[in-house]
Design a protein around this motif. Sequence first.
Motif, mmCIF file in Angstrom:
data_model
loop_
_atom_site.group_PDB
_atom_site.id
_atom_site.type_symbol
_atom_site.label_atom_id
_atom_site.label_comp_id
_atom_site.label_asym_id
_atom_site.label_seq_id
_atom_site.Cartn_x
_atom_site.Cartn_y
_atom_site.Cartn_z
ATOM 1 N N LEU A 175 31.747 47.350 38.495
ATOM 2 C CA LEU A 175 30.678 46.561 39.092
ATOM 3 C C LEU A 175 30.766 46.612 40.606
ATOM 4 C CD1 LEU A 175 30.586 43.279 36.950
ATOM 5 C CD2 LEU A 175 28.952 45.162 36.923
ATOM 6 N N ASP A 176 29.626 46.750 41.248
ATOM 7 C CA ASP A 176 29.510 46.624 42.693
ATOM 8 C C ASP A 176 28.517 45.503 43.005
ATOM 9 O OD1 ASP A 176 31.168 48.837 43.048
ATOM 10 O OD2 ASP A 176 29.478 50.242 43.098
ATOM 11 N N THR A 177 28.518 45.043 44.242
ATOM 12 C CA THR A 177 27.511 44.084 44.693
ATOM 13 C C THR A 177 26.377 44.842 45.366
ATOM 14 O OG1 THR A 177 29.178 42.365 45.025
ATOM 15 C CG2 THR A 177 27.076 42.086 46.169
ATOM 16 N N VAL A 178 25.140 44.492 45.033
ATOM 17 C CA VAL A 178 23.986 45.131 45.659
ATOM 18 C C VAL A 178 24.083 44.972 47.167
ATOM 19 C CG1 VAL A 178 21.474 45.022 45.925
ATOM 20 C CG2 VAL A 178 22.492 44.825 43.651
ATOM 21 N N GLY A 179 23.915 46.073 47.872
ATOM 22 C CA GLY A 179 24.053 46.064 49.326
ATOM 23 C C GLY A 179 22.821 45.550 50.042
ATOM 24 N N ALA A 180 22.869 45.591 51.353
ATOM 25 C CA ALA A 180 21.773 45.086 52.181
ATOM 26 C C ALA A 180 20.480 45.876 51.963
ATOM 27 C CB ALA A 180 22.170 45.132 53.653
ATOM 28 N N ASN A 181 20.609 47.135 51.531
ATOM 29 C CA ASN A 181 19.411 47.947 51.301
ATOM 30 C C ASN A 181 18.717 47.618 49.988
ATOM 31 O OD1 ASN A 181 21.175 49.027 49.441
ATOM 32 N ND2 ASN A 181 21.130 51.118 50.254
ATOM 33 N N GLY A 182 19.345 46.754 49.165
ATOM 34 C CA GLY A 182 18.719 46.319 47.918
ATOM 35 C C GLY A 182 18.718 47.352 46.809
ATOM 36 N N ASP A 183 19.458 48.439 46.966
ATOM 37 C CA ASP A 183 19.453 49.520 45.974
ATOM 38 C C ASP A 183 20.200 49.073 44.716
ATOM 39 O OD1 ASP A 183 19.356 51.871 44.586
ATOM 40 O OD2 ASP A 183 20.344 53.093 46.123
ATOM 41 N N ILE A 184 19.499 49.051 43.584
ATOM 42 C CA ILE A 184 20.105 48.615 42.316
ATOM 43 C C ILE A 184 20.400 49.790 41.381
ATOM 44 C CG2 ILE A 184 19.264 46.243 42.332
ATOM 45 C CD1 ILE A 184 17.390 48.996 40.465
ATOM 46 N N ARG A 185 20.225 51.009 41.865
ATOM 47 C CA ARG A 185 20.418 52.179 41.000
ATOM 48 C C ARG A 185 21.905 52.426 40.746
ATOM 49 N NH1 ARG A 185 17.064 56.443 44.439
ATOM 50 N NH2 ARG A 185 18.148 55.226 46.054
ATOM 51 N N TYR A 186 22.258 52.583 39.465
ATOM 52 C CA TYR A 186 23.631 52.956 39.154
ATOM 53 C C TYR A 186 23.851 54.410 39.560
ATOM 54 C CZ TYR A 186 21.162 54.525 34.902
ATOM 55 O OH TYR A 186 20.269 55.108 34.024
ATOM 56 N N HIS A 187 25.108 54.768 39.798
ATOM 57 C CA HIS A 187 25.411 56.118 40.249
ATOM 58 C C HIS A 187 26.871 56.439 39.943
ATOM 59 C CE1 HIS A 187 26.737 53.508 43.555
ATOM 60 N NE2 HIS A 187 27.620 54.449 43.833
ATOM 61 N N ARG A 188 27.231 57.700 40.069
ATOM 62 C CA ARG A 188 28.616 58.148 39.908
ATOM 63 C C ARG A 188 29.127 58.673 41.235
ATOM 64 N NH1 ARG A 188 27.530 61.381 34.352
ATOM 65 N NH2 ARG A 188 27.371 59.555 32.987
ATOM 66 N N ASP A 189 30.400 58.357 41.505
ATOM 67 C CA ASP A 189 30.990 58.855 42.741
ATOM 68 C C ASP A 189 31.626 60.223 42.509
ATOM 69 O OD1 ASP A 189 33.504 58.450 41.557
ATOM 70 O OD2 ASP A 189 33.814 56.523 42.564
ATOM 71 N N ALA A 190 32.294 60.741 43.525
ATOM 72 C CA ALA A 190 32.869 62.084 43.445
ATOM 73 C C ALA A 190 33.953 62.195 42.390
ATOM 74 C CB ALA A 190 33.429 62.487 44.811
ATOM 75 N N ASP A 191 34.563 61.067 42.019
ATOM 76 C CA ASP A 191 35.601 61.060 40.982
ATOM 77 C C ASP A 191 35.043 60.797 39.588
ATOM 78 O OD1 ASP A 191 37.703 61.496 42.832
ATOM 79 O OD2 ASP A 191 37.666 59.374 43.385
ATOM 80 N N GLY A 192 33.722 60.728 39.467
ATOM 81 C CA GLY A 192 33.104 60.512 38.164
ATOM 82 C C GLY A 192 33.083 59.063 37.711
ATOM 83 N N ILE A 193 33.467 58.138 38.596
ATOM 84 C CA ILE A 193 33.431 56.714 38.247
ATOM 85 C C ILE A 193 31.993 56.219 38.333
ATOM 86 C CG2 ILE A 193 34.214 54.399 38.904
ATOM 87 C CD1 ILE A 193 36.772 55.712 39.956
ATOM 88 N N HIS A 194 31.595 55.489 37.314
ATOM 89 C CA HIS A 194 30.212 55.011 37.199
ATOM 90 C C HIS A 194 30.109 53.636 37.858
ATOM 91 C CE1 HIS A 194 26.228 55.157 35.266
ATOM 92 N NE2 HIS A 194 26.364 53.848 35.136
ATOM 93 N N HIS A 195 29.255 53.515 38.873
ATOM 94 C CA HIS A 195 29.097 52.276 39.635
ATOM 95 C C HIS A 195 27.786 51.581 39.250
ATOM 96 C CE1 HIS A 195 32.381 52.927 42.641
ATOM 97 N NE2 HIS A 195 32.223 54.184 42.220
ATOM 98 N N VAL A 196 27.880 50.276 39.000
ATOM 99 C CA VAL A 196 26.717 49.499 38.579
ATOM 100 C C VAL A 196 26.510 48.347 39.562
ATOM 101 C CG1 VAL A 196 25.622 48.228 36.704
ATOM 102 C CG2 VAL A 196 27.271 50.050 36.181
ATOM 103 N N PRO A 197 25.514 48.414 40.440
ATOM 104 C CA PRO A 197 25.285 47.329 41.405
ATOM 105 C C PRO A 197 24.653 46.109 40.721
ATOM 106 C CG PRO A 197 24.313 49.422 42.143
ATOM 107 C CD PRO A 197 24.628 49.564 40.696
#
Length: 217
Positions: A175-197
């Motif tokens: 889990l991540d916290t939605v940033g100031a840009n308001g982006d709620i899209r989940y994504h994967r980082d370079a290590d393949g970890i799945h991030h969910v804002p």
Amino acid sequence: MTVPHSFEQSPEFAAFAQCVRDARTCRRFREDVAVPLPTLHALVDTARVCPSGANRQPLRYAVCADAVRNGGVFPHLRWAAYLKDWGGPVHGERPAAYIAVLCDRKGAPTPEIDLGIAAQTIQLGAQALGLGCCMIGAFDRDGVRAALGLDAAPHAELDLVLVLALGVPAENRVLDTVGANGDIRYHRDADGIHHVPKRPLESVLLLSHGGNAQDRK
């Protein structure tokens, strides 16, 4: 008289809250690790006693842990709309089991609410058992029906509304916290970890009546 527990002093609530936080959607699985049919039955058995509008209980279930049938289901599923460059799990990372949810809408006042309650209950139950779960609403209904043998009477009279894909997770989700840009899209980082804002509490809790100043700090 039942006295409610303080959430700060309740290990049961802490465990439940952690289960909810950990029960992120999983899209890559250890396909070689089977999910026993009794496990799928236990998940459905738990979902069937959930609250239901007017207690109509319109939901029905079909479970599958058969590798051949699973192979017939998979091509009809759509995966991760936000991950534009990913076509879905590859061989070896596909679900080891499925629970298809069907609905008899006749006389059911809130079938969508019933579906949400049941699906979340199954996902939390799966998490408690060490399984990952993906709720899939985008799929070819005729294809999934045929693969699971649901295309003939009496099953054909029920709406196929959701497919839950299950298996031992083969990916890390955080889990991540939605940033100031308001982006709620989940994504994967370079290590393949799945991030969910997720939006922070202060942005979703609109009003808080009652209590005292100390409670509201």
